[in-house]
Scaffold this active site. Structure first.
Site, mmCIF file in Angstrom:
data_model
loop_
_atom_site.group_PDB
_atom_site.id
_atom_site.type_symbol
_atom_site.label_atom_id
_atom_site.label_comp_id
_atom_site.label_asym_id
_atom_site.label_seq_id
_atom_site.Cartn_x
_atom_site.Cartn_y
_atom_site.Cartn_z
ATOM 1 N N GLY A 284 -13.914 34.536 -19.374
ATOM 2 C CA GLY A 284 -13.982 34.671 -18.220
ATOM 3 C C GLY A 284 -15.539 34.600 -17.939
ATOM 4 N N CYS A 285 -15.780 34.150 -16.713
ATOM 5 C CA CYS A 285 -17.359 34.024 -16.177
ATOM 6 C C CYS A 285 -18.266 35.534 -16.322
ATOM 7 C CB CYS A 285 -17.339 33.498 -14.887
ATOM 8 S SG CYS A 285 -16.419 34.201 -13.691
ATOM 9 N N TYR A 286 -17.613 36.257 -15.576
ATOM 10 C CA TYR A 286 -18.246 37.545 -15.668
ATOM 11 C C TYR A 286 -18.299 38.478 -17.127
ATOM 12 C CZ TYR A 286 -18.347 38.430 -10.689
ATOM 13 O OH TYR A 286 -18.801 38.334 -9.170
#
Length: 343
Positions: free
Chosen positions: A146-148
């Site tokens: 995921g991005c985070y």
């Protein structure tokens, strides 16, 4: 190579097209959609008119298997069903969260839906390329982070693996542009709600929390529980994650910086800032870079790590292509040698 993109009309899909369009090893890109079959990409995204001529196909597992690699840029639940139907005959790179968590029960708790089959979860390799390269090289099912978590884990990995911090005491303060919420309209992201505004959201319940904890626990060889607070800021792209980590005794700022230099000196997409300087999101805009700045407050014995990425590139499609390159034995930077767009 022949590439398939399922979910091509989302932000992750169009970013895959932008980057793969100039990839030296990609011959053909076929695009698929469950809701816009028969439409051209230019009907959804006029900026690709006369550049991307493909028409969206209906999702057909047999046809997907005829491609060398299939990117699944889909909502939760789709990959859990589709991957098992195609993975024996093609390589799958999943950009959704369906295959990231090894525990089906944890997935169901945080995502509120049925988890993928345990056999798929066991086979899927978590594609944080810089820290899992050997497993990425040999897998046929790749779960893209995921991005985070990408920004957070790249920022915390050296200290965690060196035993310099206890991840249970780490506080993660993260901000994202609105493309992280996807293309669908919502009350939280439309212009009049977001412009000139700054929002905290999903406090203590963001679904990327267990993903971060899973990898930290693996590195620590002990359970980790972090405080992770995400925010939305009125910009299109970018993530800044600021981590506050109490150090074990006897760690100095010089020790910490040497640790990061040793960890990332040969990594093409991680750039470390010089002492006293810190990255901003604009400096990685449109690229696969993760820029990291570090300082240690010796008064409090706490390290502050600032990690920035473009959420659509290093946080999604760019990292997916980086993983594809490693899976197929290409130059890891193929298709990703892009100078940031600035200003």
């Amino acid at each position: 190579m022949k590439i398939a993109i399922v979910g091509a009309t989302g932000y992750g899909g169009i970013e895959l097209i932008r980057l793969l369009h100039n990839h030296p090893n990609v011959e053909k890109i076929t695009v698929f959609s469950s809701s816009q079959e028969g439409k051209t990409m230019a009907e959804s995204y006029p900026h690709v008119q006369d550049i991307v001529d493909e028409t969206l196909e209906d999702i057909n597992p047999e046809y997907l298997q005829q491609h060398d690699a299939v990117f699944l840029s889909t909502p939760p639940g789709v990959s859990a069903e589709l991957t098992g139907q195609i993975a024996e005959k093609t390589k799958v790179i999943d950009l959704s969260g369906d295959l990231r968590l090894k525990s089906g029960s944890i997935y169901e708790k945080w995502y509120g839906r049925k988890a993928a089959d345990a056999s798929l979860l066991d086979k899927a390799v978590y594609g944080l390329t810089e820290w899992n390269r050997e497993a990425v090289e040999s897998t046929t099912i790749l779960s893209n982070p995921g991005c985070y978590p990408t920004a957070v884990l790249l920022g915390l990995a050296p200290l965690t693996q060196a035993g310099a911090i206890d991840a249970n005491n780490v506080i993660i303060d993260a901000k994202s542009g609105t493309t992280g919420a996807g293309r669908s309209l919502s009350a939280i992201t439309h212009f009049s709600e977001m412009n000139d505004n700054f929002k905290v959201y999903k406090v203590n319940e963001h679904k990327h929390t267990p993903e971060i904890e899973q990898e930290l626990s693996r590195w620590m060889q002990a359970d980790a529980a972090v405080t992770f607070t995400p925010h939305l800021v009125p910009m299109t792209r970018g993530i800044m994650a600021t981590m506050y980590a109490p150090l074990e005794k006897n760690w100095t700022e010089n020790d910490v910086k040497k640790l990061y230099q040793n960890a990332y000196h040969d990594q093409a997409f991680v750039r470390l800032r010089n002492s006293g300087t810190y990255p901003c999101t604009k400096e990685v805009y449109g690229t696969n870079y993760c820029d990291i700045g570090i300082t240690v407050d010796e008064r409090t014995n706490r390290a502050t790590i600032v990690s920035v990425i473009d959420n659509l590139v290093k946080g999604a499609s760019g990292q997916a292509i980086q993983n594809m390159n490693v899976m197929f034995g290409f130059d890891e930077t193929a298709g990703l040698n892009i100078v940031p767009v600035y200003p």
